[in-house]
Enzyme design. Structure first.
Site, short mmCIF file in Angstrom:
data_model
loop_
_atom_site.label_atom_id
_atom_site.label_comp_id
_atom_site.label_asym_id
_atom_site.label_seq_id
_atom_site.Cartn_x
_atom_site.Cartn_y
_atom_site.Cartn_z
N ARG A 120 0.84 -1.20 0.00
CA ARG A 120 0.00 0.00 0.00
C ARG A 120 0.87 1.25 0.00
O ARG A 120 0.83 2.07 0.91
CB ARG A 120 -0.97 -0.08 1.16
CG ARG A 120 -1.83 -1.32 0.98
CD ARG A 120 -2.79 -1.52 2.06
NE ARG A 120 -4.12 -1.10 1.65
CZ ARG A 120 -5.20 -1.31 2.36
NH1 ARG A 120 -5.13 -1.90 3.52
NH2 ARG A 120 -6.38 -0.92 1.93
N GLN A 125 -1.06 2.83 -5.23
CA GLN A 125 -2.43 3.19 -4.82
C GLN A 125 -3.47 2.87 -5.89
O GLN A 125 -4.55 2.40 -5.60
CB GLN A 125 -2.49 4.68 -4.50
CG GLN A 125 -2.72 4.93 -3.04
CD GLN A 125 -2.58 6.39 -2.66
OE1 GLN A 125 -2.28 7.24 -3.48
NE2 GLN A 125 -2.82 6.67 -1.41
N ASP A 128 -4.56 -0.72 -5.83
CA ASP A 128 -4.91 -1.22 -4.51
C ASP A 128 -6.38 -1.68 -4.45
O ASP A 128 -7.29 -0.91 -4.15
CB ASP A 128 -4.63 -0.10 -3.49
CG ASP A 128 -4.87 -0.52 -2.05
OD1 ASP A 128 -5.38 -1.64 -1.83
OD2 ASP A 128 -4.58 0.28 -1.16
N SER A 131 -8.29 -1.39 -1.04
CA SER A 131 -8.88 -0.07 -0.76
C SER A 131 -10.11 0.20 -1.61
O SER A 131 -11.13 0.67 -1.11
CB SER A 131 -7.86 1.05 -1.01
OG SER A 131 -6.89 1.04 -0.01
N TYR A 226 -0.82 -0.81 9.51
CA TYR A 226 -1.91 -1.63 10.03
C TYR A 226 -1.92 -1.61 11.56
O TYR A 226 -0.90 -1.34 12.19
CB TYR A 226 -1.76 -3.08 9.56
CG TYR A 226 -2.08 -3.26 8.09
CD1 TYR A 226 -3.38 -3.17 7.65
CD2 TYR A 226 -1.08 -3.51 7.17
CE1 TYR A 226 -3.70 -3.33 6.32
CE2 TYR A 226 -1.37 -3.67 5.81
CZ TYR A 226 -2.68 -3.58 5.40
OH TYR A 226 -2.99 -3.74 4.08
P1 NAD Z 1 -7.97 -3.05 7.94
O1 NAD Z 1 -9.10 -3.42 7.03
O2 NAD Z 1 -6.87 -4.02 8.12
O3 NAD Z 1 -8.58 -2.70 9.38
C1 NAD Z 1 -9.66 -1.82 9.51
C2 NAD Z 1 -9.46 -0.90 10.69
O4 NAD Z 1 -9.65 -1.63 11.90
C3 NAD Z 1 -8.08 -0.28 10.78
O5 NAD Z 1 -8.21 1.13 10.80
C4 NAD Z 1 -7.55 -0.81 12.11
O6 NAD Z 1 -6.74 0.14 12.80
C5 NAD Z 1 -8.82 -1.06 12.88
N1 NAD Z 1 -8.72 -1.95 14.05
C6 NAD Z 1 -7.97 -3.07 14.22
N2 NAD Z 1 -8.17 -3.59 15.45
C7 NAD Z 1 -9.08 -2.78 16.06
C8 NAD Z 1 -9.71 -2.78 17.34
N3 NAD Z 1 -9.42 -3.71 18.27
N4 NAD Z 1 -10.59 -1.79 17.60
C9 NAD Z 1 -10.89 -0.84 16.70
N5 NAD Z 1 -10.33 -0.78 15.49
C10 NAD Z 1 -9.43 -1.74 15.17
O7 NAD Z 1 -7.34 -1.66 7.53
P2 NAD Z 1 -7.42 -0.84 6.16
O8 NAD Z 1 -8.68 -0.11 6.10
O9 NAD Z 1 -7.11 -1.78 5.07
O10 NAD Z 1 -6.25 0.22 6.32
C11 NAD Z 1 -5.13 -0.01 7.15
C12 NAD Z 1 -4.13 1.11 7.02
O11 NAD Z 1 -3.55 1.16 5.73
C13 NAD Z 1 -4.69 2.49 7.26
O12 NAD Z 1 -3.72 3.21 7.96
C14 NAD Z 1 -4.81 3.07 5.92
O13 NAD Z 1 -4.78 4.48 5.93
C15 NAD Z 1 -3.58 2.50 5.28
N6 NAD Z 1 -3.68 2.52 3.84
C16 NAD Z 1 -2.69 3.12 3.11
C17 NAD Z 1 -2.77 3.18 1.73
C18 NAD Z 1 -1.71 3.84 0.91
O14 NAD Z 1 -0.92 4.56 1.42
N7 NAD Z 1 -1.67 3.57 -0.36
C19 NAD Z 1 -3.85 2.62 1.09
C20 NAD Z 1 -4.84 2.01 1.85
C21 NAD Z 1 -4.74 1.96 3.24
#
Ligand code: NAD
Length: 375
Positions: A120, A125, A128, A131, A226
């Site tokens: 990611r 992006q 991805d 996302s 993550y």
């Molecule tokens: P995910 O689907 O793995 O998890 C969803 C959310 O659940 C996350 O925000 C995580 O912090 C949260 N979570 C985990 N355990 C928890 C708990 N016990 N209580 C409450 N919340 C909890 O995550 P995602 O949506 O795929 O994204 C993960 C990270 O990756 C984020 O920081 C996102 O900004 C980042 N990201 C970056 C890019 C990029 O830079 N290209 C693209 C997509 C996502």
């Protein structure tokens, strides 16, 4: 170079791996694109639309699989059966949980690329899929919950009386959770959210929602952004602190996931019993262990008068957009590795995107982490 796009075999899959516009992009690169007849049927897109985009329609799939150089799919396939050695296969693969399938791809000498492992990074992006699909799933979660709730989401002031806005509580504010917050806000609900990653607080507030503050001590995040796994004590503390917000919510949407590991159990049966009858809970982690006690993957259950949705394909409820985005992710991936002079896909293993996403190659499991898991 032949790129093959077969139909998804799952009867309940509404999405397709590529719309005609994505096919057009691949044809424009100089590939021969073959599309299985009726690929777009679930979206009412006929073969002619794919032909107009430049695809060949194929019906003899055994022959097509045997000739394809690159196969583009959506869901994890049953295996590499029918593919020739050296074929590159791009799809979801669930490589952490389905190691047996990974071994089959290695044994067949098929190069399996797992779209959920595409790093990611900023440059990746546009490829991805996690996302693009999570964003639509977050939107759908709110729409599906609203359709089942016996109340309206916005405040309404009428001569007959005033309806208070409904309360939505969102647990996990990653890609899906943030989109769910934005959707619920647009629909007029009062929204509160929680995530263990402290950096999320500002993002939640910028969408006009309230961030529930819970002091869990050290939580943090991995280098990849993550969430880290909480200790049992931290989970217990979180559950207790969220109790009030859950009890007063009309809709709870849980999106908490841990990459490559089962999702944490965050809502107990006792907490469901505290909710108002008629409330709705959407467990977006139902397919990876479940955040909610009693939720079942792809089932709708009612416990203590609370409807719990375990739909694992919420993005499939908006299949046209989900297919458009997924096809665009695939097209961008292929374009990134395309050799324009020789008009072929180059499996450049030194590229960090390929290094992150390539699971098997040349008879071996080549992904470092997956290889370690297999032992
Ligand atoms: P995910 O689907 O793995 O998890 C969803 C959310 O659940 C996350 O925000 C995580 O912090 C949260 N979570 C985990 N355990 C928890 C708990 N016990 N209580 C409450 N919340 C909890 O995550 P995602 O949506 O795929 O994204 C993960 C990270 O990756 C984020 O920081 C996102 O900004 C980042 N990201 C970056 C890019 C990029 O830079 N290209 C693209 C997509 C996502």
């Amino acid at each position: 170079m032949i790129i093959l796009i077969p139909k998804e075999p799952q009867a309940n899959e509404t999405r397709v791996p590529a719309l005609p516009e994505a096919v057009k992009k691949l044809v424009g690169l100089g590939a021969t694109v073959q599309v299985e007849s009726d690929l777009g049927k679930s979206l009412h897109i006929d073969n002619a639309a794919y032909e107009t985009a430049g695809a060949e329609i194929v019906t003899d799939m055994d022959a097509a699989f045997g000739k394809a150089d690159l196969v583009l799919r959506l869901n994890k396939p049953a295996g590499p059966e029918g593919l020739k050695e050296g074929t590159i296969h791009v799809s979801y693969l669930d490589p952490f949980l389905d190691l047996e399938n990974v071994k089959k791809f290695a044994a067949a000498k098929v190069s399996a690329v797992s779209v959920e492992m595409i790093p990611r990074t900023t440059i990746a992006q546009k490829m991805d899929a996690l996302s693009s699909q999570a964003s639509l799933a977050g939107y759908s979660a709110v729409v599906q919950a609203a359709a089942r709730l016996q109340r309206s989401l916005p405040m309404m002031m009428t001569p007959a009386g005033t309806l208070a806005p409904c309360k939505v509580f969102i647990i996990g504010a990653g890609v899906a959770g943030l989109q769910a917050i934005a959707t619920a806000k647009r629909m007029g609900a009062r929204v509160e959210a929680f995530d263990t990653r402290p950096v999320v607080e500002e993002q939640v507030q910028s969408l006009g929602a309230k961030f529930l503050k819970i002091d869990l001590g050290e939580t943090g995040q991995t280098a990849g952004g993550y969430a880290k796994e909480l200790t049992p004590e931290q989970i217990a503390k979180q559950q207790e602190a969220m109790g009030k917000a859950i009890a007063k919510a009309d809709i709870v949407i849980t999106t908490a996931k841990l990459f490559g590991r089962p999702a944490p159990r965050l809502i107990t049966d006792a907490q469901l019993a505290e909710m108002q009858p008629g409330s709705v809970v959407v467990d977006m982690a139902a397919g990876s262990g479940g955040n909610v006690e009693g939720s079942k993957p792809n089932e709708e259950v009612v416990l203590h008068g609370v409807t719990i949705l375990g739909d694992t394909n919420l993005e499939g409820r908006v299949p046209y957009d989900a297919s458009q985005m997924y096809g665009s992710n695939l097209g961008n991936f292929v374009e990134h590795f395309w050799n324009k002079e020789e008009k072929k896909f180059e499996l450049r293993r030194e590229d960090e995107i390929m290094e992150g996403a390539l699971i098997t190659h040349d008879g071996e499991v080549v992904h470092k982490v997956i290889k370690e898991r297999i032992g």
